[in-house]
Structure formats: C-alpha cells, structure tokens
Motif scaffolding. Structure first.
Motif, PDB file in Angstrom:
ATOM      1  N   PHE A  38       0.824  -1.208   0.000  1.00 28.34           N
ATOM      2  CA  PHE A  38       0.000   0.000   0.000  1.00 28.34           C
ATOM      3  C   PHE A  38       0.859   1.260   0.000  1.00 28.34           C
ATOM      4  N   THR A  39       1.911   1.265   0.830  1.00 29.94           N
ATOM      5  CA  THR A  39       2.794   2.429   0.906  1.00 29.94           C
ATOM      6  C   THR A  39       3.505   2.660  -0.417  1.00 29.94           C
ATOM      7  N   TYR A  87       2.518   1.717  -3.356  1.00 31.07           N
ATOM      8  CA  TYR A  87       1.514   2.148  -4.344  1.00 31.07           C
ATOM      9  C   TYR A  87       1.180   3.620  -4.166  1.00 31.07           C
ATOM     10  N   ARG A  88       0.991   4.050  -2.924  1.00 27.56           N
ATOM     11  CA  ARG A  88       0.656   5.444  -2.656  1.00 27.56           C
ATOM     12  C   ARG A  88       1.806   6.385  -3.012  1.00 27.56           C
ATOM     13  N   LEU A  89       3.025   5.855  -2.983  1.00 25.64           N
ATOM     14  CA  LEU A  89       4.190   6.668  -3.328  1.00 25.64           C
ATOM     15  C   LEU A  89       4.491   6.646  -4.825  1.00 25.64           C
ATOM     16  N   GLY A  90       3.653   5.944  -5.592  1.00 24.79           N
ATOM     17  CA  GLY A  90       3.779   6.004  -7.036  1.00 24.79           C
ATOM     18  C   GLY A  90       4.246   4.751  -7.743  1.00 24.79           C
ATOM     19  N   ASP A  91       4.430   3.662  -7.000  1.00 25.56           N
ATOM     20  CA  ASP A  91       4.902   2.428  -7.635  1.00 25.56           C
ATOM     21  C   ASP A  91       3.729   1.460  -7.831  1.00 25.56           C
ATOM     22  N   PRO A  92       3.355   1.144  -9.077  1.00 22.03           N
ATOM     23  CA  PRO A  92       2.229   0.242  -9.328  1.00 22.03           C
ATOM     24  C   PRO A  92       2.595  -1.238  -9.251  1.00 22.03           C
ATOM     25  N   LYS A 121       0.544  -3.559  -6.868  1.00 19.03           N
ATOM     26  CA  LYS A 121      -0.832  -3.723  -7.343  1.00 19.03           C
ATOM     27  C   LYS A 121      -0.879  -4.644  -8.555  1.00 19.03           C
ATOM     28  N   LEU A 143      -1.815  -5.872  -3.366  1.00 25.36           N
ATOM     29  CA  LEU A 143      -2.525  -4.795  -2.691  1.00 25.36           C
ATOM     30  C   LEU A 143      -3.822  -5.341  -2.099  1.00 25.36           C
ATOM     31  N   GLY A 153      11.441   7.181  -0.163  1.00 23.12           N
ATOM     32  CA  GLY A 153      10.352   6.279  -0.514  1.00 23.12           C
ATOM     33  C   GLY A 153      10.646   4.861  -0.081  1.00 23.12           C
ATOM     34  N   SER A 175       6.925   0.813   6.957  1.00 22.35           N
ATOM     35  CA  SER A 175       5.479   0.617   7.029  1.00 22.35           C
ATOM     36  C   SER A 175       5.097  -0.765   7.550  1.00 22.35           C
TER      37      SER A 175
END
Length: 211
Positions: free
Chosen positions: A28-29, A31-36, A39, A44, A84, A91
């Motif tokens: 989740f962290t 993904y929220r920082l821009g790494d797909p 997911k 995720l 990041g 996290s």
C-alpha cells in the motif's frame, strides 16, 4: 522436541494476520508513493494467500521465527527514491504494532461487554498481540533481508556501497549465526516480552477504568 499443537493452531490466525498486514502495508505504501508494481502483482490486498510463504508460515507458527513472501517494489517509481524506500520498509513493522494495539483494544472491548468471554477467543486475540510485537521487532533487525537492513541501506548506501555489497553477500551466514548464538532470544524475544508486559499493564488500566 515437544510441540504444543493446540498452541500452534491458536497461533495460526495471528500469524496469518501479522504476515498479511505487514506485506499489505509495504504494498500500500509503495503504491501510494507512485509504484504500481505491488498492485500489478496482486499484493494490494489483505488476503493472506497473496502473501503467505508456506515454509515461513510453518516456521513462524512453530518457532516464532519465519517470513512471508516479500513484496516486490520498484523504487525508481518514487519521487524521492531514498525516502520512498525507507518509508516502504518502515510501514511493515508499524503496521504490525498498530495491529497489536488494535487487538489489545478489541480484547478490552470484549471483556467490558462480556465479563466472561470464551477462553479460546481471548487466547487467539492475545496471540495476535504477542506475535505482532515479535514480528515488528524481528523485521527491524539490521540484517538482510529484514526491513531494518533496508532502512539502514537507504540511509547510508551511497557512501558505503562496498560495505553493503559484502554485507548482503554474507547476510545469510550472519543471520544463521545470529540465530544459533542466541541473538533471537536476546534482541527480539526479550524486548518483545517487555513490550507485551507493558501492553498488558495498559490493558489492566483500561479495564479498571471501564468496568
């Protein structure tokens, strides 16, 4: 070696939760920082089957020392690659401690609502508290492949590239030596037991105020 299978069975829900929340927090962290990447790889989610490493699960249930399937992250997708990576690493242990406190709060609420709760239920919740503390501290160890190592690497890698190359090369030997020489009991289990005792003290204070 004697194995208490009742304790193992009661610990399994706690192990699944600890691993799932830990790896989901990484995913989740990131993904929220821009790494797909997490997911795209189906990480995720809180579904334990997406995160479980069966050997690590068995060892964690039996010996309180194991691992989940690591979340893959592409740090080049972060706006700030260094911080990041550090935030993603932090996290996981933070999620475990939050889950431990959440389980403690749930146990207090159950006892307040039901003065004589089922012993099995309370035993499972107690293991959630204990195992998440252990999992958080374990993953803060500055030894590859734990999160603590990645935090230290993120902070100091650029000025110590050769050191980190050598450290990773010998990382598994260092980890085995750490276990065999009793480092787990001293550095993980002892502080985890202290934190657990403080949380039980907090639980008793809350119950004395709410009952």
């Amino acid at each position: 070696m004697y194995i208490n299978w009742i304790d193992v069975l009661l610990s399994l829900p706690a192990v699944f939760l600890a691993m799932s929340f830990h790896e989901f927090a990484h995913a989740f962290t990131a993904y929220r920082l821009g790494d797909p990447t997490p997911k795209n790889q189906g990480r995720l989610t809180l579904d334990p089957l997406a995160h479980v490493d069966w050997l690590g699960l068995i060892l964690f249930a039996l010996f309180k020392f194991g691992w989940a399937r690591p979340v893959q992250v592409n740090s080049s997708n972060f706006k700030n690659r260094k911080w990041g990576s550090i935030l993603v690493s932090l996290s996981g242990p933070i999620a475990n401690m939050l889950l431990s406190f959440a389980a403690l709060a749930i146990s207090v609420a159950i006892v307040v609502a039901f003065p004589y709760p089922h012993a099995v239920l309370m035993g499972i919740i107690d293991r959630v508290v204990q195992l998440n503390i252990v999992f958080a501290i374990l993953n803060l160890l500055p030894i590859p492949p734990f999160d603590g190592y990645h935090i230290i690497k993120g902070l100091f890698y650029r000025r110590n590239v050769k050191f980190f190359w050598n450290y990773e090369y010998y990382g598994m030997f260092i980890l085995f030596a750490f276990i065999l020489l009793g480092g787990f009991n001293l550095i993980v289990r002892t502080p985890a037991q202290y934190v657990y005792q403080q949380m039980m003290y907090l639980q008793s204070l809350l119950l004395s105020q709410l009952r």
